[in-house]
Design an enzyme around this catalytic site. Structure first.
Site, PDB file in Angstrom:
ATOM      1  N   SER A 306      -1.863   4.066   2.184  1.00 41.65           N
ATOM      2  CA  SER A 306      -1.643   5.034   1.165  1.00 41.65           C
ATOM      3  C   SER A 306      -0.065   5.295   1.291  1.00 41.65           C
ATOM      4  CB  SER A 306      -2.574   6.195   1.012  1.00 41.65           C
ATOM      5  OG  SER A 306      -2.042   6.730  -0.357  1.00 41.65           O
ATOM      6  N   ASP A 317      11.046  -3.906   1.428  1.00 44.68           N
ATOM      7  CA  ASP A 317      11.775  -4.494   0.328  1.00 44.68           C
ATOM      8  C   ASP A 317      13.207  -4.499  -0.021  1.00 44.68           C
ATOM      9  OD1 ASP A 317       9.143  -5.788  -0.090  1.00 44.68           O
ATOM     10  OD2 ASP A 317       8.809  -5.012  -2.235  1.00 44.68           O
ATOM     11  N   LYS A 331      -4.861   0.375   1.212  1.00 43.91           N
ATOM     12  CA  LYS A 331      -5.138   1.389   0.200  1.00 43.91           C
ATOM     13  C   LYS A 331      -3.956   1.656  -0.596  1.00 43.91           C
ATOM     14  CE  LYS A 331      -6.743   5.198  -1.851  1.00 43.91           C
ATOM     15  NZ  LYS A 331      -5.851   5.961  -2.769  1.00 43.91           N
TER      16      LYS A 331
END
Length: 500
Positions: A306, A317, A331
């Site tokens: 999460s 990224d 998740k």
């Protein structure tokens, strides 16, 4: 001319035919999914059960409808559920800084009830339970017959009450039984703040901290820790989010903001296709103290979920960090709590997370730049090291001899980044800052939308403990290890001297 007219007429007839066919198909699909036929079947079965079942007290309308709703939500995904008043009330009170239980976070993975994290200071971890263990029985009751809310209720209880877990450890496929007593679990957030052992990091100084979960004060605690480490001359930083189950989404966004420029897109959530429900989350200028441009490594494992995946995936990224460890839990979805009256509610997945390059985290996880796995024995040793404050002197001495391979790989990566940055600085004209590079997975940019207020993927407990700010050395020259954490219950004590 006639030929042209004929061709045009043929095209018109073709398009009209296709439109009519499409409309007919849509009408047929709408008719098939209208629900009237299924509702008729549901009512017929409901009345048949009420009229013919042998125990009349089990077939009241309330019990049958509640059971149907439980099955309906549970069939969607492991995170959706129908909540009775008792469960809904527990969820609303879950933001407290303490709770009663055994100190584990659970979820369903591959249709098996699985321990995502086991707090090192909780009864489960003390008895030997590890993240990734599959729960087969709770007090001799098979978990395959339990829903998520039933399992949570069985794990929680009054302090001092006994509990027995039967687990299967996937790494060895062995069964284990653990007995423990429930305790009052005190939440904490940022721990083990320190400079790593210079014998491992020389000629540089590298900071280290662990985020156990994302709660309201997490970002502020981390900023305090970074300020302290920077004053001690930190050249690079290792952020450990292994076994972090997530928490408040807004807190995870603010943690990202400590390492990227204000206003940077770090996450997008997208709802049902065609709904237009797209939210873009950017880092806040108000909560950012200063620019922090030194190299960053993030440690993750199979139990990082999460919010931990949001932070690691976003910074990866954006080429702001090197992710080291194992592919994360996967998740990456948002659950909305919808009250439905009479104290009941439904928890339903309404959106999925997407990283800045539009990678989906859900069921995929974040793949590290540098893969570093642990053996089952090393997993056990790492758990003992994290819980060293609860061990006997003999057990603590044994735990201090552990070499953390994942931490060693992260330190090596930071050394490489610092050498590269130094080389790049020599090649550039004076005055140009040298970036601290880090590889990242590429992809198409995330879709833009208006920024919205921060929401949470699930309620998280508030942390009351402040991070320990120490500059202690790990006991083993081969690799630096986290020092003893500071907790509200026990004052900080100095780490033992390195073995001679």
């Amino acid at each position: 001319m006639k030929r042209t007219l004929l061709e045009s007429a043929s095209l018109v007839w073709l398009f009209c035919g296709l439109a009519a066919t499409t409309a007919a198909v849509c009408q047929e699909e709408a008719k098939e999914d209208s629900g009237f036929k299924e509702m008729e079947l549901f009512t017929e079965v409901l009345e048949t059960i009420r009229q013919g079942y042998v125990d009349s007290d089990k077939v009241t309308y309330e019990k049958l409808i509640n059971s149907a709703l439980e099955g309906m939500l549970a069939s969607l995904d492991p995170h959706s559920q129908f909540m009775q008043p008792k469960v809904f009330d527990q969820l609303k009170r879950h933001t407290d800084s303490t709770y009663e239980g055994i100190g584990v976070t659970i979820s369903t993975k591959n249709e098996v009830l699985t321990i995502v994290t086991a707090r090192e200071d909780g009864p489960a971890a003390k008895s030997g339970v590890l993240p990734g263990d599959q729960i087969l029985k709770i007090n001799d009751q098979l978990t395959e017959d339990l829903g998520m809310e039933e399992a949570v209720n069985l794990l929680r209880g009054r302090p001092g009450e006994s509990l027995k877990l039967t687990i299967r450890r996937p790494a060895t496929q062995k069964l284990h039984e653990f007995e423990m007593k429930r305790e009052v679990i005190k939440q904490s957030s940022v721990e083990d703040v320190r400079l790593l052992d210079s014998r491992l990091t020389a000629p540089y100084r590298m900071g280290y901290a662990r985020i156990l979960q994302f709660s309201e004060p997490t970002a502020e605690e981390l900023a305090d820790a970074l300020d302290e480490l920077e004053q001690q001359g930190m050249d690079a930083f290792v952020l450990d989010m292994r076994n972090n189950p997530g928490g408040l989404l807004g807190s995870a966004i603010d943690v990202c903001g400590e390492f990227v420029k204000a206003g940077t897109v770090v996450l997008t959530t997208e709802g049902k296709p065609g709904s237009g429900e797209i939210k873009v989350y950017r880092t806040s200028a108000e909560k950012k103290r200063r620019e922090r441009d030194y190299p960053l490594a993030i440690l993750v494992n199979h139990s990082s979920a999460s919010g931990a995946e949001v932070v690691s995936g976003a910074l990866q990224d954006l080429k702001r960090c090197i992710v080291v460890g194992e592919t994360t839990f996967g998740k990456g979805s948002v659950q909305s709590i919808i009250p439905i009256g009479e104290g009941k509610a439904i928890r339903m997945t309404t959106a999925k997370y997407y990283t800045p390059s539009h990678r989906t985290i859900h069921e995929n996880g974040v793949v590290p730049n540098i893969v570093a796995t642990l053996t089952p024995t090393q997993e056990q040793q790492l758990a003992e090291w994290f819980s060293r404050d609860t061990l006997s002197p003999e057990e603590r001495q044994r735990a201090e001899n552990f070499t953390d391979p994942q931490l060693v790989r992260a330190v090596d990566a930071m050394k490489g980044a610092l050498v590269y940055a130094k080389t790049l600085a020599k090649e550039k004209p004076s005055g140009d800052p040298a970036p601290a590079p880090a590889p990242a997975a590429g992809g198409k940019p995330a879709p833009e939308a208006k920024p919205t207020e921060k929401t949470s993927d699930q309620p998280a407990d508030k942390a009351s403990a402040k991070p320990a700010k120490t500059n202690e050395e790990a006991p083993k020259p081969a690799a630096a290890q986290p020092d003893k954490p500071t907790t509200p219950e026990k004052p900080e004590t100095p780490a033992p001297s390195p073995p001679r």
